[in-house]
Structure formats: C-alpha cells, structure tokens
Design a protein around this motif. Structure first.
Motif, PDB file in Angstrom:
ATOM      1  N   ASP A 228      63.640 -28.964  37.360  1.00 46.27           N
ATOM      2  CA  ASP A 228      62.584 -28.968  36.344  1.00 46.27           C
ATOM      3  C   ASP A 228      61.985 -30.376  36.275  1.00 46.27           C
ATOM      4  O   ASP A 228      62.720 -31.352  36.118  1.00 46.27           O
ATOM      5  CB  ASP A 228      63.184 -28.576  34.984  1.00 46.27           C
ATOM      6  CG  ASP A 228      62.164 -28.596  33.853  1.00 46.27           C
ATOM      7  OD1 ASP A 228      60.963 -28.478  34.135  1.00 46.27           O
ATOM      8  OD2 ASP A 228      62.581 -28.739  32.689  1.00 46.27           O
ATOM      9  N   PRO A 229      60.661 -30.520  36.385  1.00 42.14           N
ATOM     10  CA  PRO A 229      60.052 -31.857  36.354  1.00 42.14           C
ATOM     11  C   PRO A 229      59.934 -32.447  34.958  1.00 42.14           C
ATOM     12  O   PRO A 229      59.655 -33.638  34.813  1.00 42.14           O
ATOM     13  CB  PRO A 229      58.652 -31.597  36.939  1.00 42.14           C
ATOM     14  CG  PRO A 229      58.350 -30.187  36.521  1.00 42.14           C
ATOM     15  CD  PRO A 229      59.665 -29.455  36.610  1.00 42.14           C
ATOM     16  N   THR A 230      60.166 -31.628  33.916  1.00 38.02           N
ATOM     17  CA  THR A 230      59.960 -32.081  32.546  1.00 38.02           C
ATOM     18  C   THR A 230      60.878 -33.252  32.212  1.00 38.02           C
ATOM     19  O   THR A 230      62.088 -33.176  32.408  1.00 38.02           O
ATOM     20  CB  THR A 230      60.222 -30.934  31.549  1.00 38.02           C
ATOM     21  OG1 THR A 230      59.547 -29.765  31.991  1.00 38.02           O
ATOM     22  CG2 THR A 230      59.760 -31.313  30.156  1.00 38.02           C
ATOM     23  N   GLY A 231      60.312 -34.327  31.718  1.00 36.44           N
ATOM     24  CA  GLY A 231      61.096 -35.474  31.276  1.00 36.44           C
ATOM     25  C   GLY A 231      61.277 -36.567  32.304  1.00 36.44           C
ATOM     26  O   GLY A 231      61.852 -37.621  31.993  1.00 36.44           O
ATOM     27  N   ALA A 232      60.780 -36.353  33.524  1.00 34.95           N
ATOM     28  CA  ALA A 232      60.958 -37.373  34.557  1.00 34.95           C
ATOM     29  C   ALA A 232      60.270 -38.683  34.172  1.00 34.95           C
ATOM     30  O   ALA A 232      60.839 -39.768  34.336  1.00 34.95           O
ATOM     31  CB  ALA A 232      60.419 -36.867  35.894  1.00 34.95           C
ATOM     32  N   GLY A 233      59.049 -38.581  33.643  1.00 29.81           N
ATOM     33  CA  GLY A 233      58.334 -39.791  33.246  1.00 29.81           C
ATOM     34  C   GLY A 233      59.018 -40.530  32.113  1.00 29.81           C
ATOM     35  O   GLY A 233      59.055 -41.770  32.095  1.00 29.81           O
ATOM     36  N   VAL A 264      67.210 -36.741  36.041  1.00 30.42           N
ATOM     37  CA  VAL A 264      66.697 -35.819  35.028  1.00 30.42           C
ATOM     38  C   VAL A 264      66.117 -34.561  35.650  1.00 30.42           C
ATOM     39  O   VAL A 264      66.293 -33.457  35.124  1.00 30.42           O
ATOM     40  CB  VAL A 264      65.662 -36.539  34.140  1.00 30.42           C
ATOM     41  CG1 VAL A 264      64.935 -35.557  33.230  1.00 30.42           C
ATOM     42  CG2 VAL A 264      66.358 -37.598  33.299  1.00 30.42           C
ATOM     43  N   VAL A 265      65.419 -34.686  36.770  1.00 35.60           N
ATOM     44  CA  VAL A 265      64.775 -33.510  37.375  1.00 35.60           C
ATOM     45  C   VAL A 265      65.785 -32.563  38.020  1.00 35.60           C
ATOM     46  O   VAL A 265      65.435 -31.435  38.366  1.00 35.60           O
ATOM     47  CB  VAL A 265      63.715 -33.929  38.405  1.00 35.60           C
ATOM     48  CG1 VAL A 265      62.647 -34.793  37.755  1.00 35.60           C
ATOM     49  CG2 VAL A 265      64.332 -34.645  39.601  1.00 35.60           C
TER      50      VAL A 265
END
Length: 295
Positions: A228-233, A264-265
C-alpha cells in the motif's frame, strides 16, 4: 524537539477492482481501519525513530480514551490538541484499485478548528496538511520550519504560498504538488525549489530530487514489494526530519527518509510498519551504506 502541525485522522482504506464511472457503483475487496492523518503519521514516525516530538493537532469527541490516544501515549508523543467536543476526529476514505491508483476523500471533522485557532510559536516545526491560514501563522511565528502542502494544496492561495515560502527552510512536495505550487505561483518547479534553502521533491518509484540552494541531486528509491503506498511520504518526512535533527547532511537525510518510507509501503496502513532507528539503519546499510554524518 520536533513539532508537527496538522491533521490527526482515522483512515478507512479500501481496495476496489476498479474505480466506477459516474452514476455507477462497485464493490470493495477489502476494508480496513487504521490510525492516520498526515501530521500524526509524521509524529508517530519521528517518535518510533527515537526523537522527541510534539503533535499540534485537533481531535473530536471520539478521541479521548480511544485506542489512538493510547497509541500516542505509548510512543511518547507530546500532544498540544484543540479539542472539539461536537465534531468527530477527521476521517480519510482511501480507495486503491488493482491498477495501483488511489482516490481519497477527506472529512475535516474537528480539524475545521484550525481556521480560527491561535497558532503557536515553535522552535523547530514541520507544517503538514492543515488549514492554510493556520500554517501561514505558524510559519510567521516559528524559528525553523519545513512545509508540505499534501492533499490540502488546492486550498492555498498564491499569497499564502508566497508567505510560507518566505518563512520556511525546507520544502517537501511530491512531483504533482510541486507542479501545482509552481502553477499557482506562476513559476517553474526549478525556480520554486530555489526559493528555499532545501527542497525535496519525491517522485514515486523514481526516488526523490534534493535541491540545496539550487544544486540538484537524485536519490533512488528502494525497491520493495509494495502492499500500500499510503503514508510513504509521511514516513519519508519523519526520517528526513529525524536525521536533520541529529545533525546529518541533507543528502543523508534523504537516504534515511527513503529508507524509512520503504518499510511503510510493505504493509497496509500509514503507521503499521514504522521502523525504529536500528531497523532503518540496517536496511540503509544494504542500499546506501552505513549512516555517517559526513554524507
């Protein structure tokens, strides 16, 4: 002490086979609920990496006594909260399709209080997603500041961007946010980056571009199996700011941020797989070499 200003939220993350056309519907393949909010994610990342952190945020009637409050206590995050008893804590609804694209809907809830709230004067602050007028007031009062516009970028006026750029030391943005800011300001992304001492523009799987007083360097991403890419930044910013607080050079801060984001991803949820400094350093050594301050 690093202060982080912005949203605390509850994340509803759904997988769908495809995004529906107008006036149609689709079904969910999965629906899970996680701790979130850009500022809270960054604060949790900083605390997990071992740095002291204060979160300046807004929460609603559902927060006191919640699992999220207990989570922040366990991490040792200091909290300066605006409590809004008649509103829920902000909520994000994120939908990921099987092609890897994402759509997000964000309910501000208690975060609406930022518009009229008194802004604190802070020594070292990162301004994440929040009401633009609040972030402007924080930038004007703080000694050292970094900023990322996040999903609230469309709420900023040209004048607000100008004021923030005149009062920050570090700008974080992904390639889309940087392009939007540049368009609003009537400039190029390259010239935008020159407005601040340090600019970091993340570019998904291509890594990130670091600009220090206009000098550009590329930092590659770490290839991992993405859940899941959410939260990488947010994890990137947590890693960068933690390293900066410890005295590392900007390039090394970028590689540390990149390494933190790679954890995280690998799992769904912005705070599910945040690394400690030791875990981060182990993976960093594999991809970028040992962490040394001479970088």
């Amino acid at each position: 002490m690093i202060s982080v200003v912005g949203h605390t939220a509850i994340d509803h993350i759904c997988r769908v086979p495809r995004f529906p056309e107008k006036h149609t519907s689709t079904y969910t393949l999965d629906h899970r609920i996680f701790f979130g909010g850009g500022a809270a994610n960054i604060a949790a990342g900083i605390a997990t990496l071992g740095e002291r952190c204060t979160l300046v945020s807004a929460v609603g009637s559902d927060f006191p006594g919640s699992a999220y409050e207990r989570r922040m206590e366990e991490l040792g995050i200091e909290r300066r909260f605006f409590f809004v008893p008649d509103r829920p804590t902000a909520t994000a609804f994120m939908f990921n399709d099987l092609a890897g694209d994402q759509i997000t809907y964000f309910d501000w809830g208690a975060s609406a209080v930022f518009a009229e709230a008194d802004a604190p004067a802070l020594e070292f602050v990162h301004m994440a997603t929040a009401d633009p007028s609040f972030n402007v007031r924080v930038a004007e009062k703080s000694e050292f500041a970094s900023f990322d516009p996040g999903q609230d970028i469309l709420k900023y006026s040209r004048e607000q961007f100008e004021t923030i750029l005149d009062n920050i030391n570090i700008l974080f943005a992904n390639r889309h946010e940087a392009a939007t800011m540049a368009e609003v300001l009537g400039t190029s992304v390259s010239d935008l980056a020159k407005r601040v001492e340090i600019a970091v523009i993340t570019m998904d799987a291509e890594g990130c571009m670091l600009c220090v007083r206009g000098e550009k360097q590329m930092v590659p991403a770490i290839r991992v199996e993405m859940a899941d890419p959410t939260g990488a930044g947010d994890a990137f910013r947590a890693g960068f700011l933690s390293a900066y607080q410890r005295g590392y050079a900007p390039l090394r801060c970028c590689t540390i941020g990149t390494t933190a984001a790679s954890f995280v991803v690998e799992q769904v949820g912005c705070q599910t797989n945040l690394p400690t400094w030791e875990r981060m350093a182990g993976r960093h050594a594999q991809y970028f070499g040992p962490i040394e301050k001479e970088a």
